[in-house]
Design an enzyme around this catalytic site. Structure first.
Site, PDB file in Angstrom:
ATOM      1  N   ASN A  73       0.245   0.941   5.842  1.00  0.00           N
ATOM      2  CA  ASN A  73       1.095  -0.311   4.828  1.00  0.00           C
ATOM      3  C   ASN A  73       1.797  -1.070   5.755  1.00  0.00           C
ATOM      4  O   ASN A  73       2.878  -0.327   6.810  1.00  0.00           O
ATOM      5  CB  ASN A  73       1.965   0.759   4.100  1.00  0.00           C
ATOM      6  CG  ASN A  73       3.101   0.144   2.956  1.00  0.00           C
ATOM      7  OD1 ASN A  73       2.598  -0.627   3.161  1.00  0.00           O
ATOM      8  ND2 ASN A  73       4.313   0.982   3.326  1.00  0.00           N
ATOM      9  N   GLY A  74       1.346  -2.741   5.564  1.00  0.00           N
ATOM     10  CA  GLY A  74       2.495  -3.176   6.665  1.00  0.00           C
ATOM     11  C   GLY A  74       0.713  -4.603   6.887  1.00  0.00           C
ATOM     12  O   GLY A  74       0.376  -4.972   6.211  1.00  0.00           O
ATOM     13  N   GLU A 112       2.179 -13.037 -16.014  1.00  0.00           N
ATOM     14  CA  GLU A 112       1.643 -12.197 -15.058  1.00  0.00           C
ATOM     15  C   GLU A 112       1.345 -11.012 -16.058  1.00  0.00           C
ATOM     16  O   GLU A 112      -0.137 -10.571 -15.165  1.00  0.00           O
ATOM     17  CB  GLU A 112       3.434 -10.902 -14.493  1.00  0.00           C
ATOM     18  CG  GLU A 112       4.294 -11.282 -13.545  1.00  0.00           C
ATOM     19  CD  GLU A 112       5.193 -10.288 -14.237  1.00  0.00           C
ATOM     20  OE1 GLU A 112       6.038  -9.658 -12.984  1.00  0.00           O
ATOM     21  OE2 GLU A 112       5.786  -9.629 -14.634  1.00  0.00           O
ATOM     22  N   TRP A 124      -3.095  -2.437  -1.434  1.00  0.00           N
ATOM     23  CA  TRP A 124      -3.025  -3.570  -1.788  1.00  0.00           C
ATOM     24  C   TRP A 124      -3.269  -4.216  -1.277  1.00  0.00           C
ATOM     25  O   TRP A 124      -2.717  -4.941  -0.204  1.00  0.00           O
ATOM     26  CB  TRP A 124      -1.564  -3.862  -2.376  1.00  0.00           C
ATOM     27  CG  TRP A 124      -1.307  -5.063  -3.448  1.00  0.00           C
ATOM     28  CD1 TRP A 124      -1.402  -5.810  -4.498  1.00  0.00           C
ATOM     29  CD2 TRP A 124      -0.977  -6.716  -2.801  1.00  0.00           C
ATOM     30  NE1 TRP A 124      -0.450  -6.960  -4.760  1.00  0.00           N
ATOM     31  CE2 TRP A 124      -0.413  -7.396  -3.426  1.00  0.00           C
ATOM     32  CE3 TRP A 124      -0.757  -6.983  -1.299  1.00  0.00           C
ATOM     33  CZ2 TRP A 124       0.172  -9.023  -2.799  1.00  0.00           C
ATOM     34  CZ3 TRP A 124       0.347  -8.681  -0.796  1.00  0.00           C
ATOM     35  CH2 TRP A 124      -0.069  -8.943  -2.507  1.00  0.00           C
ATOM     36  N   CYS A 131       1.355  -0.896  -0.267  1.00  0.00           N
ATOM     37  CA  CYS A 131      -0.112  -0.019  -0.164  1.00  0.00           C
ATOM     38  C   CYS A 131       0.330   0.823  -0.067  1.00  0.00           C
ATOM     39  O   CYS A 131       1.908   1.376   0.804  1.00  0.00           O
ATOM     40  CB  CYS A 131      -0.936   0.014   1.132  1.00  0.00           C
ATOM     41  SG  CYS A 131      -1.814  -1.511   1.544  1.00  0.00           S
ATOM     42  N   LYS A 165       6.637 -13.086 -17.280  1.00  0.00           N
ATOM     43  CA  LYS A 165       6.194 -12.092 -17.707  1.00  0.00           C
ATOM     44  C   LYS A 165       5.060 -12.004 -18.611  1.00  0.00           C
ATOM     45  O   LYS A 165       3.625 -11.686 -18.297  1.00  0.00           O
ATOM     46  CB  LYS A 165       6.991 -11.860 -19.376  1.00  0.00           C
ATOM     47  CG  LYS A 165       7.749 -10.874 -19.237  1.00  0.00           C
ATOM     48  CD  LYS A 165       7.526  -8.989 -18.135  1.00  0.00           C
ATOM     49  CE  LYS A 165       7.330  -9.416 -17.075  1.00  0.00           C
ATOM     50  NZ  LYS A 165       8.284  -9.620 -15.924  1.00  0.00           N
TER      51      LYS A 165
HETATM   52  C1  G6P Z   1       6.879  -6.711  -7.969  1.00  0.00           C
HETATM   53  C2  G6P Z   1       7.084  -6.615  -9.041  1.00  0.00           C
HETATM   54  C3  G6P Z   1       8.232  -7.278 -10.187  1.00  0.00           C
HETATM   55  C4  G6P Z   1       9.576  -6.742  -9.660  1.00  0.00           C
HETATM   56  C5  G6P Z   1       9.498  -7.557  -7.963  1.00  0.00           C
HETATM   57  C6  G6P Z   1      10.674  -7.284  -7.236  1.00  0.00           C
HETATM   58  O1  G6P Z   1       6.880  -8.594  -8.100  1.00  0.00           O
HETATM   59  O2  G6P Z   1       6.113  -7.085 -10.060  1.00  0.00           O
HETATM   60  O3  G6P Z   1       7.779  -6.455 -11.250  1.00  0.00           O
HETATM   61  O4  G6P Z   1      10.193  -7.563 -10.539  1.00  0.00           O
HETATM   62  O5  G6P Z   1       8.465  -6.556  -7.466  1.00  0.00           O
HETATM   63  O6  G6P Z   1      10.989  -5.292  -7.200  1.00  0.00           O
HETATM   64  P1  G6P Z   1      12.115  -5.030  -7.095  1.00  0.00           P
HETATM   65  O7  G6P Z   1      11.370  -3.247  -7.312  1.00  0.00           O
HETATM   66  O8  G6P Z   1      12.552  -5.329  -6.078  1.00  0.00           O
HETATM   67  O9  G6P Z   1      13.022  -5.178  -8.117  1.00  0.00           O
END
Ligand code: G6P
Length: 609
Positions: free
Chosen positions: A98-99, A489, A74, A2, A486
């Site tokens: 947030n948490g 997702e 989220w 969040c 990819k």
């Molecule tokens: C989330 C995002 C990914 C990302 C991952 C790590 O899952 O949707 O796209 O690779 O977090 O995020 P970071 O900001 O630590 O690279």
């Protein structure tokens, strides 16, 4: 997870807060909400789904007042719904969070037994009731918040307001970020710097175990146990870059196409072609420790973890140091063997991923130095690490990571060459060869993008399938993982990445005429081995899509589709081979009509463990 934002000042809070939430929507978009204090009353507006829905509600039912808070969610505890959206109200107290509050079940039971009516399924709501309890026994808002915090276990960034003290907000932090923005006659708090930058460049970062009492004219920092904290403000000197779609239908497609430029930006100033060397001025302090290193540990999550796996190949090959790679979420619960002879490298686009951040702390506790490969300036991980190699990819808006990934690879290649030379593992002539090859990469990535139309045609044929297997060997096995991620997702098709040689230990059972197999098969030292694996797919009727720099007659014969890419040194090939897989996932997702830039259930930055 969040995003949170709070405002106290002379402006209409609603507008400031909505603007701030826009910058924080990457942290979640299951619901959004606002609360302001106006004429001695707290008013709340909440809407399920993206911020646009809340804005529509605010158009119909605006909020006045110049003190308030905003939240984009989220969902962790409680499904996305209006009743679970923040802010949560308890009497005259309103809270956003947030948490994760780990002991919330016990606290809920306790509060319910004491007669509290709990209106949501969230862990957050207990915080408001605990604070309200303190208020009823005569405590100030700050002291009541302190008292509530003493009962909480878990991670939290919270903001609290109350109509009982309408001139202030309280913010507190444990394990998730809070930054305070210092303005003229106004002050703000937020999860992240960009949410403040329209109003101020002077910021204070809260540390774990600290809270801030914020009015329009004052900010008082203290620890949870009441000690006053003095901290000088830091000035943010960089400018936020506002990303626009620039004519593209989605940010994702734009970011895929930005890769040649983004890679140039990662390499800029770091490749000295005249001297045929790699220069990493920001790592000067690390130079003296390199000879004594015995081990490298790389920690990351998601796409960054795939970049880390490729980074391992580069470092092992060019630096000749043993490397292990772990997920942030796993690493933090092991009892890792790491000390000052280990270099920890963390990889994070956002610099805010909670599990990766926790690994930095674990490394520091054990005396290891941490180097962050990071995209976002001044992010939590960048601030905590001892050294930062910024990727300079520019803002990545789409949740699915593309240019962040290829620029992380560029950073790893630079780092491996730089370290290899300093450890004496890489000859000058080899460095010169890599400098030349790295300089050519942006053009080669551009070349891979030229296959876009052909890939879109393949995507149309694949959009109806329910499972896809991705295969790769050696340095390209992580490319298979990334290609599968990819697709999962953004198109919601089940996909798995596998090392080609492992296929016969399980996934081969899935292969039939319905099952597409995407194989990453450059003409490197393992080409023939992978080709043999493909023959096993062919014998079982699987449909093969080959991504290769040179399809020989046999590969062409057994492949239903071949996507050609340019060729370079085999260690650098992942950067080029990843591009068609990004385009494939994109066009399949478009074909299936999914929300490409903000896919369901995901968030750009995962700030809970
Ligand atoms: C989330 C995002 C990914 C990302 C991952 C790590 O899952 O949707 O796209 O690779 O977090 O995020 P970071 O900001 O630590 O690279």
């Amino acid at each position: 997870m969040c995003g949170i934002v709070g405002y106290v000042g002379h402006r209409q809070a609603e507008r400031v807060l909505v603007g701030g939430l826009r910058k924080l929507e990457y942290r979640g978009y299951d619901s959004a909400g606002l609360a302001t204090i106006s004429e001695g009353r707290v008013e709340v507006r909440r809407a399920v789904g993206k911020l646009d829905n809340l804005e529509t509600l605010l158009d119909a039912e605006p909020l006045s007042g110049s003190v308030g808070m905003g939240h984009t969610r989220w969902a962790t505890h409680g499904r996305p719904s209006e009743r679970n959206a923040h802010p949560h109200r308890a009497g005259d107290v309103v809270v956003i969070h947030n948490g994760i509050i780990e002991n919330y079940v016990q606290l809920r039971e306790e509060l319910a037994a004491a007669g509290c009516v709990l209106c949501s399924d969230t862990d957050t709501e207990v915080i408001g009731h605990l604070i309200e309890g303190g208020r009823k026994s005569g405590k100030s808002l700050a002291d009541a918040t302190r008292g509530a915090i003493a009962r909480l276990r878990g991670s939290f960034a919270i903001v609290v307001i109350s109509s009982g003290e309408p001139d202030r907000l309280i913010a507190a932090k444990n394990a998730t970020p809070v930054v305070v923005g210092l303005g003229q006659g106004e002050n703000l708090v937020a999860s992240d710097i960009p949410a403040l930058l329209d109003y101020t460049r002077d910021v204070l970062f809260l540390e774990d175990g600290e809270m801030a009492e914020v009015t329009a004219d004052s900010v008082r920092l203290s620890t949870f146990d009441g000690r006053v904290v003095e901290r000088a403000a830091r000035r943010i000197t960089w400018d936020p870059v506002t990303a626009q779609k620039g004519g593209y239908k989605h940010f994702l497609l734009k970011e895929i196409h930005e890769q040649p430029t983004a890679i140039i930006d990662t390499l800029r100033g770091r490749l000295d072609q005249d001297a045929a060397s790699v220069t990493l001025g920001e790592l000067e302090g690390l130079e003296k420790d390199i000879a004594a290193l015995e081990h490298v540990t790389i920690v990351a999550c998601g796409t960054a973890w795939h970049a880390a796996l490729i980074g391992r190949y580069a470092i092992e090959r060019l630096v000749r140091l043993p490397v292990d790679v772990d997920y942030g979420s796993e690493y933090r619960y092991r009892d890792p063997i790491i000390d000052s002879r280990t270099l920890m490298i963390v990889v994070s686009q956002s610099g805010e991923t909670a599990d990766t951040l926790a690994a930095v702390e674990a490394a520091h506790e054990r005396g290891a130095k941490v180097l962050a490969v990071c995209n976002v300036l001044d992010s939590s991980i960048a601030r905590k690490a001892d050294y930062v190699l910024y990727t300079h990819a520019g803002p990545e808006i789409s949740v699915a990571s593309t240019k962040a990934f290829t620029t992380q690879l560029a950073a790893f290649y630079l780092l491996a060459v730089w370290m290899g030379r300093r450890r004496g593992a890489l000859a000058a002539a080899e460095e010169a060869r890599y400098v030349q090859a790295l300089a050519e990469l942006p053009l080669l990535v551009e070349g891979a993008l030229k296959e876009e139309e052909a890939i879109a045609r393949v995507a149309r044929q694949l959009s109806g399938v329910s499972d896809v297997l991705y295969l790769g060997r050696g340095v390209n096995f992580p490319v298979a993982l990334e290609g599968a991620l990819k697709l999962k997702e953004i198109s919601y098709i089940h996909a798995e990445g596998y090392p080609s040689g492992e296929m016969k230990h399980g996934p081969i059972a899935l292969i039939d005429e319905q099952m597409p197999v995407v194989v990453i098969i450059p003409t490197d030292e393992v080409y023939e081995k992978t080709l043999s694996n493909l023959k096993e797919v062919e014998s079982r009727g699987g449909r093969i899509l080959s991504v290769t720099d040179d399809a020989d007659a046999e590969l062409a014969r057994i492949s239903e589709w071949v996507v050609p890419v340019p060729r370079t040194d085999s260690l650098l090939m992942p950067m080029i081979l990843a591009v068609p897989l990004q385009l494939l996932a994109y066009y399949v997702a478009v074909e299936r009509g999914s929300d490409v830039d903000q896919p369901r259930n995901l968030a750009k930055s995962v700030t809970v463990e």
